[in-house]
Motif scaffolding. Structure first.
Motif, PDB file in Angstrom:
ATOM      1  N   ILE A 192      43.149 -25.897  18.387  1.00 49.71           N
ATOM      2  CA  ILE A 192      43.552 -26.340  16.823  1.00 49.71           C
ATOM      3  C   ILE A 192      42.690 -26.408  15.964  1.00 49.71           C
ATOM      4  O   ILE A 192      42.501 -25.947  14.675  1.00 49.71           O
ATOM      5  N   MET A 193      41.386 -26.884  16.418  1.00 51.30           N
ATOM      6  CA  MET A 193      40.217 -27.080  15.482  1.00 51.30           C
ATOM      7  C   MET A 193      39.891 -25.454  14.944  1.00 51.30           C
ATOM      8  O   MET A 193      39.420 -25.319  13.645  1.00 51.30           O
ATOM      9  N   THR A 194      39.936 -24.309  15.811  1.00 49.73           N
ATOM     10  CA  THR A 194      39.777 -23.165  15.416  1.00 49.73           C
ATOM     11  C   THR A 194      40.885 -22.587  14.370  1.00 49.73           C
ATOM     12  O   THR A 194      40.500 -21.850  13.492  1.00 49.73           O
ATOM     13  N   LEU A 195      42.046 -22.887  14.870  1.00 47.72           N
ATOM     14  CA  LEU A 195      43.091 -22.512  13.911  1.00 47.72           C
ATOM     15  C   LEU A 195      43.076 -23.182  12.577  1.00 47.72           C
ATOM     16  O   LEU A 195      43.034 -22.663  11.297  1.00 47.72           O
ATOM     17  N   ALA A 196      42.476 -24.503  12.326  1.00 49.43           N
ATOM     18  CA  ALA A 196      42.023 -25.305  11.159  1.00 49.43           C
ATOM     19  C   ALA A 196      41.111 -24.376  10.403  1.00 49.43           C
ATOM     20  O   ALA A 196      41.258 -24.755   8.926  1.00 49.43           O
ATOM     21  N   GLY A 197      40.267 -23.850  10.775  1.00 47.57           N
ATOM     22  CA  GLY A 197      39.214 -23.247  10.387  1.00 47.57           C
ATOM     23  C   GLY A 197      39.502 -21.842   9.702  1.00 47.57           C
ATOM     24  O   GLY A 197      38.880 -21.432   8.875  1.00 47.57           O
ATOM     25  N   GLN A 198      40.681 -21.412  10.025  1.00 47.32           N
ATOM     26  CA  GLN A 198      40.912 -20.160   9.652  1.00 47.32           C
ATOM     27  C   GLN A 198      41.506 -20.340   8.219  1.00 47.32           C
ATOM     28  O   GLN A 198      42.158 -21.007   7.609  1.00 47.32           O
ATOM     29  N   PRO A 199      41.197 -19.120   7.394  1.00 51.51           N
ATOM     30  CA  PRO A 199      41.618 -19.001   5.994  1.00 51.51           C
ATOM     31  C   PRO A 199      43.129 -19.044   5.663  1.00 51.51           C
ATOM     32  O   PRO A 199      44.031 -18.599   6.439  1.00 51.51           O
ATOM     33  N   GLY A 200      43.673 -19.778   4.984  1.00 50.82           N
ATOM     34  CA  GLY A 200      45.150 -20.085   4.502  1.00 50.82           C
ATOM     35  C   GLY A 200      45.772 -20.956   5.243  1.00 50.82           C
ATOM     36  O   GLY A 200      46.910 -21.074   5.122  1.00 50.82           O
ATOM     37  N   THR A 201      45.049 -21.641   6.395  1.00 52.05           N
ATOM     38  CA  THR A 201      45.961 -22.925   6.944  1.00 52.05           C
ATOM     39  C   THR A 201      45.920 -23.997   6.041  1.00 52.05           C
ATOM     40  O   THR A 201      45.461 -24.176   5.081  1.00 52.05           O
ATOM     41  N   ASN A 202      47.248 -24.637   6.372  1.00 50.48           N
ATOM     42  CA  ASN A 202      47.603 -25.644   5.396  1.00 50.48           C
ATOM     43  C   ASN A 202      47.398 -27.244   6.121  1.00 50.48           C
ATOM     44  O   ASN A 202      48.072 -28.028   5.641  1.00 50.48           O
ATOM     45  N   PHE A 203      46.610 -27.236   7.037  1.00 47.94           N
ATOM     46  CA  PHE A 203      46.022 -28.675   7.421  1.00 47.94           C
ATOM     47  C   PHE A 203      44.780 -28.701   7.768  1.00 47.94           C
ATOM     48  O   PHE A 203      43.949 -27.640   8.165  1.00 47.94           O
ATOM     49  N   LEU A 204      44.214 -29.736   7.819  1.00 52.78           N
ATOM     50  CA  LEU A 204      42.880 -30.173   8.426  1.00 52.78           C
ATOM     51  C   LEU A 204      43.049 -31.174   9.423  1.00 52.78           C
ATOM     52  O   LEU A 204      43.653 -32.002   9.400  1.00 52.78           O
ATOM     53  N   VAL A 205      41.772 -31.053  10.312  1.00 49.29           N
ATOM     54  CA  VAL A 205      41.728 -32.125  11.371  1.00 49.29           C
ATOM     55  C   VAL A 205      40.876 -33.206  10.648  1.00 49.29           C
ATOM     56  O   VAL A 205      39.718 -33.023  10.392  1.00 49.29           O
ATOM     57  N   ALA A 206      41.534 -34.370  10.717  1.00 53.02           N
ATOM     58  CA  ALA A 206      40.869 -35.588  10.340  1.00 53.02           C
ATOM     59  C   ALA A 206      40.065 -36.317  11.299  1.00 53.02           C
ATOM     60  O   ALA A 206      39.570 -37.477  11.034  1.00 53.02           O
ATOM     61  N   GLY A 207      40.236 -35.938  12.738  1.00 51.03           N
ATOM     62  CA  GLY A 207      39.480 -36.880  13.661  1.00 51.03           C
ATOM     63  C   GLY A 207      40.115 -36.268  14.958  1.00 51.03           C
ATOM     64  O   GLY A 207      41.463 -35.798  15.176  1.00 51.03           O
ATOM     65  N   ALA A 208      39.373 -36.329  16.022  1.00 52.90           N
ATOM     66  CA  ALA A 208      39.816 -35.964  17.510  1.00 52.90           C
ATOM     67  C   ALA A 208      39.249 -37.120  18.302  1.00 52.90           C
ATOM     68  O   ALA A 208      38.314 -37.932  18.194  1.00 52.90           O
ATOM     69  N   ILE A 209      40.491 -37.467  19.201  1.00 47.86           N
ATOM     70  CA  ILE A 209      40.266 -38.520  20.073  1.00 47.86           C
ATOM     71  C   ILE A 209      39.903 -38.055  21.602  1.00 47.86           C
ATOM     72  O   ILE A 209      40.816 -37.289  22.032  1.00 47.86           O
ATOM     73  N   ALA A 210      39.022 -38.358  22.380  1.00 48.78           N
ATOM     74  CA  ALA A 210      38.710 -37.893  23.585  1.00 48.78           C
ATOM     75  C   ALA A 210      39.134 -39.023  24.594  1.00 48.78           C
ATOM     76  O   ALA A 210      38.739 -40.094  24.450  1.00 48.78           O
TER      77      ALA A 210
END
Length: 462
Positions: free
Chosen positions: A156-174
């Protein structure tokens, strides 16, 4: 994303489409007023010429949709947007000419139409330049918290970094010490209040991206997060919405069984689809027959052998049938009838064959299969029995694509280049499953329109 007739449409694309329609209406009206002022003609009211204004705006908007004018690249590249816009306007002129020929009462003055076209191009290019700056930044993106920091969360982090995505990752919980694929993930033990953590990050969604969910979900904490209005979403549902495909790496039998889709009450949709297939195939055959005949003559002149060939394919409910195609390879392309995957720059393809594959002329005889009910215009591409046996062994859920009638074009053909391997078949299956799960006449219409984009900008044709 907004779900429109079972299909997920980005908010930005929907907003752009609405603004486009308003601007096209304005361009049509201004073009009329400019010409009326030039010749001293009384302008009258908008209500008097509303049919003419609509006859200008609607075909141009359909043309924009057909050429991919609402793709994510429209917000990222003004050059891309302007190129697609010019092609759409050119197509729009053809549409308008046909409309004005068959419905003379809707016609504009040619001078007014010229002014309206110029205004439409200027206004739509300017709008995309402005919208790209406003909607292309992070301010209007959805903020997502990932519950998990393993390989799924990293995807999902990789997907968020692609051009044109409409979301960003505000945090991840291990959730445990073994999840180390996401750099900067916060251990669950360091978060005393999950609800407050999500609110502090201003997140609108929590995505369950755990590698192993058994006894790992903090249900009470998630319930408190959900009651604050924050959406909690499974990984497979999130990826389906964001990518327009069913992710085989994360999907499970239980998710497919219990999620929305695969509606059984499709009687009216099926009747409409069949009526559409019959009526359109009859019309297209009239226009396609001369093209098929000329192409067949060209094939015979270039290489020895018949211009047509039949090939066994697997259709609805795994029933075999024969499709008719124009030959694009040498007659000895398959020795002893053994099925062989096509390759990039396949040497077996003739010069005529390379051209007809790019513009899809070799598929035209399949209109007869549509008329006979063995295929539809839209659906998963039918595969050969030899490949189906192998793919059903190697790829999970492959047999489910045969629960819908195969088609000449499909969702996978729009979103994935020509596939010629098991790995390609796996990726295309993800789109085919999305189509089977979310089928509607609206999605069929969208696929048919955007097939024109694949013809104009062919990718991966072999």
């Amino acid at each position: 994303m907004i779900r429109l007739f079972k299909h997920y449409v980005p908010h930005a694309a929907l907003l752009l489409g609405l603004v486009d329609f308003v601007l096209l209406m304005a361009a049509a009206e201004l073009g009329w007023l400019i010409r009326a002022r030039q010749i001293g003609y009384p302008p009258g009211s908008l209500s008097e010429r509303l049919p003419q204004v609509l006859s200008f705006a609607i075909p141009l908007q359909i043309a924009l949709l057909a050429v991919g004018g609402y793709a994510a690249a429209s917000f990222l590249s003004l050059r891309f947007a302007a190129a697609r816009l010019m092609v759409a306007v050119s197509m729009g002129v053809i549409f308008l000419s046909l409309i004005f020929f068959f419905f003379p009462s809707l016609s504009y003055w040619r001078s007014s139409l010229f002014f309206s076209m110029i205004l439409a191009v200027v206004m739509l290019v300017s709008e995309r330049a402005l919208m790209g700056r406003i909607l292309g930044g992070d301010r209007f993106k959805r903020r997502v918290i990932l519950m998990g920091a393993g390989e799924r969360a990293a995807a999902i982090m990789t997907l968020a970094g692609q051009p044109g995505t409409n979301f960003l990752v505000a945090g991840a919980i291990a959730m445990n010490a073994a999840e180390t694929a996401v750099a900067g993930a916060i251990p669950r033990a360091d978060i005393p209040n999950l609800r407050q953590f999500v609110l502090d990050r201003e997140a609108s969604e929590v995505v369950l991206a755990l590698q192993e969910r058994r006894n790992a979900l903090p249900y009470q904490d998630l319930l408190r997060v959900r009651t604050t209005g924050v959406q909690v979403c499974e990984l497979s549902s999130f990826l389906e919405r964001q990518t327009g495909r069913i992710d085989l790496a994360s999907v499970s039998h239980s998710w497919l069984i219990f999620s929305e889709g695969f509606a059984s009450g499709r009687m009216w949709s099926a009747m409409f689809k069949r009526a559409f297939d019959i009526s359109v195939s009859l019309i297209l055959l009239v226009f396609a027959l001369p093209v098929i005949l000329i192409t067949a003559i060209a094939i015979r002149l270039e290489s020895r052998g018949p211009a047509f060939y039949r090939q066994r394919r697997i259709g609805l409910f795994n029933e075999p049938f024969d499709i008719l195609k124009l030959r694009s390879m040498r007659q000895d392309a398959e020795v002893a009838g053994h099925a062989v995957w096509a390759e990039k720059d396949d040497p077996r393809i003739t010069r005529i064959g390379r051209f007809i594959r790019k513009v899809r002329i070799d598929e035209l005889p399949q209109i007869w299969s549509v008329l006979m009910g063995e295929m539809s215009f839209v659906g998963p591409r039918p595969e050969r029995p030899q490949f189906v046996e192998q793919l059903e062994r190697d790829i999970p859920f492959y047999a489910e694509r045969h629960m819908v009638k195969p088609g000449i074009t499909g969702w996978a053909q729009l979103n994935y280049p020509y596939g010629a391997s098991i790995d390609d078949a796996r990726h295309k299956l993800e789109y085919d499953l999305y189509y089977a799960k979310n089928y509607s006449p609206f999605l069929d219409a969208l696929i048919l329109l955007q097939t024109l984009r694949v013809i104009l900008w062919p990718t991966g044709a072999r």
